[in-house]
Design a protein around this motif. Structure first.
Motif, PDB file in Angstrom:
ATOM      1  N   GLN A 153       0.797  -1.223   0.000  1.00 53.06           N
ATOM      2  CA  GLN A 153       0.000   0.000   0.000  1.00 53.06           C
ATOM      3  C   GLN A 153       0.828   1.271   0.000  1.00 53.06           C
ATOM      4  O   GLN A 153       0.372   2.314  -0.470  1.00 53.06           O
ATOM      5  CB  GLN A 153      -0.932  -0.002   1.219  1.00 53.06           C
ATOM      6  N   ASN A 162      -1.125  -5.179   3.352  1.00 52.72           N
ATOM      7  CA  ASN A 162      -1.965  -6.228   3.932  1.00 52.72           C
ATOM      8  C   ASN A 162      -1.560  -7.588   3.397  1.00 52.72           C
ATOM      9  O   ASN A 162      -1.237  -7.723   2.209  1.00 52.72           O
ATOM     10  CB  ASN A 162      -3.443  -6.005   3.572  1.00 52.72           C
ATOM     11  N   ASP A 171      -3.489  -9.407   8.180  1.00 50.02           N
ATOM     12  CA  ASP A 171      -2.503  -8.728   9.028  1.00 50.02           C
ATOM     13  C   ASP A 171      -1.815  -7.610   8.258  1.00 50.02           C
ATOM     14  O   ASP A 171      -1.560  -7.707   7.049  1.00 50.02           O
ATOM     15  CB  ASP A 171      -1.442  -9.708   9.518  1.00 50.02           C
ATOM     16  N   LYS A 172      -1.491  -6.538   8.972  1.00 57.06           N
ATOM     17  CA  LYS A 172      -0.768  -5.412   8.389  1.00 57.06           C
ATOM     18  C   LYS A 172       0.715  -5.575   8.711  1.00 57.06           C
ATOM     19  O   LYS A 172       1.082  -5.771   9.872  1.00 57.06           O
ATOM     20  CB  LYS A 172      -1.310  -4.092   8.938  1.00 57.06           C
ATOM     21  N   PRO A 206      -0.991   3.003   7.160  1.00 56.16           N
ATOM     22  CA  PRO A 206      -0.115   2.323   6.199  1.00 56.16           C
ATOM     23  C   PRO A 206       0.918   3.261   5.585  1.00 56.16           C
ATOM     24  O   PRO A 206       2.057   2.855   5.349  1.00 56.16           O
ATOM     25  CB  PRO A 206      -1.100   1.799   5.146  1.00 56.16           C
TER      26      PRO A 206
END
Length: 353
Positions: A43, A76, A91-92, A143
């Protein structure tokens, strides 16, 4: 899973003739996810000075061409291999700069696993990474902010805490240089740790910004070329600073030596002031100044996890100067090369959550 992406758009550096060497490749096949791998939707990607000099052929470490550039990424997890235990879908995560640097000292094998140089990096929409090459992102940041952590903040963390016997302690004094990603992160981490910060920069305007981040004293090195001596004179005990985060290289090392106190640590992490200088300290100066000089290449996964815990606990937010769209990568590179930034320059990809 049939709804997972099968192809990705990505940048590739095919030569080292400058920023125009960055080319977009479309609809590149994404490899199958192996047992110990994760598919990540990237991202946000931030740019480092390293990325700029790689494209210009000025990086002093090996580079594999063609290569997908950049080391920093956040996103992600879309899919995991059947033997992955550390992460789950959704999960990030952030990417680890040297994919093999899990803990402890660095070695040549680890140095050959650097994203965006030795192996393909992050400037692409989707990528498959090994489980060991990812780190859970802090929970308190976006992010875009998480996309800055892989190189600059982790390098700052290593500079302050990587030498365990001389790790930063509350009440000590840290000297930083400039307003790039490493320096600003070092200011934030040092302030959060209860240390005193003396920060140098190139303008009075930037001095005010650094004070807002918590720097106790600032020095304009354009108007005060003997900033090392001045930093020593304004240190709490007037004996010098405990840590110097040295980002300038040969052109600033002389002043860093003048600033450091006996038994202090100068951590060399870059050469934004140029790789050569007419006059620079010799190895004998480490004896006459009774200091430790160490070079670091970012940091390990264990250090990354420690840093992220500190970011969460202190609600620290990386400083993002400007964001660019994926198609504007060359423009983003040029913006940072022109030193227009204060903090990190980020390229955004896809939908941010």
């Amino acid at each position: 899973m049939s709804d997972l992406p099968k192809t990705t758009n990505q940048y590739v550096l095919k030569s080292q003739k400058g920023f125009e060497s960055l080319e977009i490749e479309k609809d590149v096949q994404i490899p199958e996810v192996g047992d110990y791998e994760c598919l990540v939707q990237i991202q946000a990607v931030s740019i480092n000075y390293r990325d700029l000099v790689i494209s210009k052929g000025q990086y002093p470490f090996p580079v594999k061409l063609p290569v997908v550039p950049c080391s920093d990424g956040a996103g992600n997890i879309l899919a995991i291999g059947k033997k992955v235990t550390e992460f789950e879908v959704g999960d990030k995560v952030c990417t680890l700069f040297n994919q093999l640097h899990q803990a402890g000292p660095i070695n040549m094998r680890i140095m050959a696993s650097g994203l965006g140089g030795a192996i393909d990096g992050t400037l692409r929409q989707y990528a498959v990474f090994p489980e060991h090459g990812l780190v859970a992102a802090p929970t308190n940041i976006s992010p875009t902010e998480a996309g800055t952590l892989s190189c600059a903040p982790l390098t700052a963390w290593n500079a302050l805490y990587g030498l365990e016997s001389k790790g930063l302690k509350p009440g000590q004094t840290v000297l930083t240089q400039g307003t790039g990603g490493v320096s600003i992160a070092a200011v934030q981490f040092a302030v959060a740790a209860g240390a005193n910060v003396i920060a140098t920069t190139s303008s009075d305007e930037k001095c005010e910004m650094l004070k807002k981040l918590g720097a106790k004293r600032t020095i304009n090195y354009k108007t005060t070329p003997n900033w090392g001596e001045v930093a020593k004179s304004i240190s709490p005990d007037k004996e010098g600073v405990d840590h110097v985060v040295e980002i300038g290289g040969p052109n600033t090392m002389e002043q860093s030596m003048k600033a450091i106190k006996p038994e202090g640590v100068i951590t060399v992490i870059g050469f934004v002031g140029g790789a050569g200088a007419e006059k620079q300290p010799s190895t004998l100066d480490t004896l006459t100044h009774m200091c430790t000089v160490r070079g670091v290449l970012v940091g390990s996964k264990a250090q990354f996890q420690d840093m992220n815990r500190a970011i969460d606990a202190g609600n620290i937010h990386p400083v993002v100067d400007k964001t660019f769209d994926f198609e504007q990568a060359q423009e983003a590179y040029q913006y940072q090369w022109d030193q227009k930034h204060v903090g990190k320059v980020v390229i955004q990809l896809g939908r941010l959550q």
